[in-house]
Design a protein around this motif. Structure first.
Motif, PDB file in Angstrom:
ATOM      1  N   PHE A  13       0.789  -1.228   0.000  1.00  0.00           N
ATOM      2  CA  PHE A  13       0.000   0.000   0.000  1.00  0.00           C
ATOM      3  C   PHE A  13       0.828   1.288   0.000  1.00  0.00           C
ATOM      4  O   PHE A  13       0.256   2.381  -0.028  1.00  0.00           O
ATOM      5  CB  PHE A  13      -0.930   0.011   1.218  1.00  0.00           C
ATOM      6  N   GLY A  14       2.143   1.193   0.078  1.00  0.00           N
ATOM      7  CA  GLY A  14       2.977   2.391   0.141  1.00  0.00           C
ATOM      8  C   GLY A  14       3.252   2.831   1.564  1.00  0.00           C
ATOM      9  O   GLY A  14       4.254   3.490   1.835  1.00  0.00           O
TER      10      GLY A  14
ATOM     11  N   ILE B 299       5.163   2.249  12.089  1.00  0.00           N
ATOM     12  CA  ILE B 299       4.799   2.724  10.758  1.00  0.00           C
ATOM     13  C   ILE B 299       5.974   2.518   9.812  1.00  0.00           C
ATOM     14  O   ILE B 299       7.129   2.801  10.167  1.00  0.00           O
ATOM     15  CB  ILE B 299       4.429   4.221  10.784  1.00  0.00           C
ATOM     16  N   ALA B 300       5.685   2.005   8.633  1.00  0.00           N
ATOM     17  CA  ALA B 300       6.702   1.871   7.586  1.00  0.00           C
ATOM     18  C   ALA B 300       6.213   2.636   6.356  1.00  0.00           C
ATOM     19  O   ALA B 300       5.049   2.508   5.963  1.00  0.00           O
ATOM     20  CB  ALA B 300       6.936   0.399   7.249  1.00  0.00           C
ATOM     21  N   ILE B 301       7.085   3.444   5.772  1.00  0.00           N
ATOM     22  CA  ILE B 301       6.757   4.230   4.575  1.00  0.00           C
ATOM     23  C   ILE B 301       7.648   3.769   3.436  1.00  0.00           C
ATOM     24  O   ILE B 301       8.879   3.848   3.517  1.00  0.00           O
ATOM     25  CB  ILE B 301       6.972   5.734   4.828  1.00  0.00           C
ATOM     26  N   ASN B 302       7.027   3.271   2.377  1.00  0.00           N
ATOM     27  CA  ASN B 302       7.771   2.780   1.215  1.00  0.00           C
ATOM     28  C   ASN B 302       8.134   3.963   0.324  1.00  0.00           C
ATOM     29  O   ASN B 302       7.287   4.508  -0.401  1.00  0.00           O
ATOM     30  CB  ASN B 302       6.937   1.761   0.441  1.00  0.00           C
ATOM     31  N   ILE B 303       9.385   4.378   0.387  1.00  0.00           N
ATOM     32  CA  ILE B 303       9.851   5.564  -0.324  1.00  0.00           C
ATOM     33  C   ILE B 303       9.601   5.461  -1.824  1.00  0.00           C
ATOM     34  O   ILE B 303       9.227   6.440  -2.482  1.00  0.00           O
ATOM     35  CB  ILE B 303      11.351   5.780  -0.039  1.00  0.00           C
ATOM     36  N   ALA B 304       9.762   4.259  -2.373  1.00  0.00           N
ATOM     37  CA  ALA B 304       9.627   4.058  -3.822  1.00  0.00           C
ATOM     38  C   ALA B 304       8.223   4.359  -4.333  1.00  0.00           C
ATOM     39  O   ALA B 304       8.030   4.539  -5.542  1.00  0.00           O
ATOM     40  CB  ALA B 304      10.016   2.628  -4.182  1.00  0.00           C
ATOM     41  N   ASP B 305       7.239   4.432  -3.439  1.00  0.00           N
ATOM     42  CA  ASP B 305       5.885   4.792  -3.848  1.00  0.00           C
ATOM     43  C   ASP B 305       5.710   6.300  -3.987  1.00  0.00           C
ATOM     44  O   ASP B 305       4.659   6.771  -4.447  1.00  0.00           O
ATOM     45  CB  ASP B 305       4.863   4.239  -2.863  1.00  0.00           C
ATOM     46  N   PHE B 306       6.722   7.043  -3.599  1.00  0.00           N
ATOM     47  CA  PHE B 306       6.662   8.501  -3.672  1.00  0.00           C
ATOM     48  C   PHE B 306       7.721   9.094  -4.596  1.00  0.00           C
ATOM     49  O   PHE B 306       7.490  10.112  -5.235  1.00  0.00           O
ATOM     50  CB  PHE B 306       6.835   9.101  -2.269  1.00  0.00           C
ATOM     51  N   ILE B 307       8.876   8.444  -4.642  1.00  0.00           N
ATOM     52  CA  ILE B 307      10.014   8.946  -5.415  1.00  0.00           C
ATOM     53  C   ILE B 307      10.940   7.771  -5.693  1.00  0.00           C
ATOM     54  O   ILE B 307      10.953   6.793  -4.938  1.00  0.00           O
ATOM     55  CB  ILE B 307      10.756  10.063  -4.619  1.00  0.00           C
ATOM     56  N   ASP B 308      11.695   7.849  -6.764  1.00  0.00           N
ATOM     57  CA  ASP B 308      12.680   6.799  -7.028  1.00  0.00           C
ATOM     58  C   ASP B 308      13.594   6.667  -5.811  1.00  0.00           C
ATOM     59  O   ASP B 308      14.158   7.661  -5.329  1.00  0.00           O
ATOM     60  CB  ASP B 308      13.501   7.159  -8.266  1.00  0.00           C
ATOM     61  N   TYR B 309      13.734   5.430  -5.308  1.00  0.00           N
ATOM     62  CA  TYR B 309      14.488   5.250  -4.077  1.00  0.00           C
ATOM     63  C   TYR B 309      15.935   5.726  -4.222  1.00  0.00           C
ATOM     64  O   TYR B 309      16.477   6.383  -3.320  1.00  0.00           O
ATOM     65  CB  TYR B 309      14.484   3.784  -3.632  1.00  0.00           C
TER      66      TYR B 309
END
Length: 346
Positions: A108-109, A271-281
């Motif tokens: 889910f990002g 909480i975990a935030i998947n950076i790749a869902d917002f910007i290229d890691y």
């Protein structure tokens, strides 16, 4: 200064796992708890390290903690879940919850897992840094027993309520915030009391609300919140998320880790935030490195410039080479505990 002796990670791991297995933990669970404790010692957060074992074993020995909890998810929808720790060890609940948060973030990002009915979980950054391995930002928080008087009052009600946020970088050391809402964690004051050392006057207040250098008086009184009203408010917010939102208990109801009268009723949030869902890691990590360089190249006020978590990282690397120092009083207490339960001594 009391005499110190240095121990390798392997020595401390063998001791801790052996003791916890004697107490009834599976070897796998004993390894998880031990990893958390040694992590704290490596990062110089010794108040949350191996010194905690006697208290943990006492809680286990009195039967007020559940060694065989199922730890089921009682709610789950989308990117969120609620885990019932069933009065099990906080490290085990937190480890399971953060792994789940990371799994949810992959789908889910972002993923958030709250935990109810738990216990003291050690060092908050141990959990937030789990997310770094998956290229994510990790956030951890927990409520704690009354230690801070709400701003404008003289009665301890709010917990030190730790908050940790870990942010990955590329070549640089990850940015890792790990803070209590008091000027220091109560564990540091407890450790000073064990070592019969005085504390700075801005760490704690006695029962009359006066600054004290006596750790025992500070433990009877209250801790000083960071930033006055701001630290008091932040502590309340963490408690509302971890305690009230999980239906574990209202503010002020968490029992101190040394209180053997019953379950501590602690709550956590991961909480975990998947950076790749917002910007290229790769771009994000490179930009974090660039920000670090910008800050490091500023004119220093005096001495070196360190990022959050960098000093702890450097200390960890040094201790891995040189060993982890333990105060003689701490070693004596650990060995007495091991002897009590028939485990091998240090």
């Amino acid at each position: 200064m009391a005499e110190e002796r240095k121990y390798s990670i392997e020595q401390l791991n063998k001791f801790s796992v052996g003791l916890l297995v004697k107490m009834g933990l599976t070897e796998e669970n004993a390894e998880i708890v031990t990893d958390s404790l040694i992590f704290a010692d490596l990062r110089n957060v010794s108040s949350h390290g191996i010194v905690r074992l006697p208290t943990y074993t006492e809680r286990i020995g009195t039967g007020i903690m559940n060694l065989q909890p199922e730890m089921k998810y009682i709610r789950q929808r989308g990117a969120t879940a609620l885990l019932d720790a069933e009065n099990g060890l906080g490290q085990l609940a937190g480890h399971k919850a953060m792994k789940k948060a990371i799994e949810l973030a992959k789908d889910f990002g972002i993923g958030m897992v709250a935990v109810r009915n738990s216990n003291h979980f050690g060092t908050a950054s141990w959990f937030s840094m789990m997310a770094l391995e998956d290229g994510m930002i990790g956030i951890t928080m927990a409520n704690a027993s009354p230690a801070i008087a709400p701003f404008g009052t003289a009665t301890p009600l709010l917990g030190t309520n730790p908050l940790s946020i870990a942010v990955p970088a590329h070549d640089k050391v990850p940015i890792v915030l790990d803070m209590a809402m008091s000027t220091v964690a109560r564990g540091k004051i407890r450790l000073s009391a064990l070592k019969n050392e005085q504390i700075p006057l801005d760490w704690g207040l006695d029962e009359g609300g006066n600054p004290t250098s006596d750790p025992n008086e500070a433990l009877k009184g209250s801790l000083v919140p960071i930033g006055g009203v701001k630290g008091s408010a932040l502590s309340l917010i963490v408690d509302l998320i971890c305690g009230v939102m999980t239906d574990t208990g209202l503010t002020g109801t968490v029992k101190n880790i040394t209180d053997m009268s019953g379950p501590s009723d602690t709550g956590h949030a991961f909480i975990a935030i998947n950076i790749a869902d917002f910007i290229d890691y790769g771009l994000f990590a490179a930009n974090v490195d660039a920000v670090v360089d910008i800050i490091k190249n500023l004119k220093p006020k005096g001495g070196a410039i360190y990022m959050a978590g960098e000093i702890e990282h450097n200390i960890t690397e040094q201790k891995k080479k040189d060993g982890i120092p333990l105060d003689a009083a701490v070693v004596e207490l650990l060995n007495k505990t091991a002897e009590q339960y028939g485990a091998a001594k240090l």
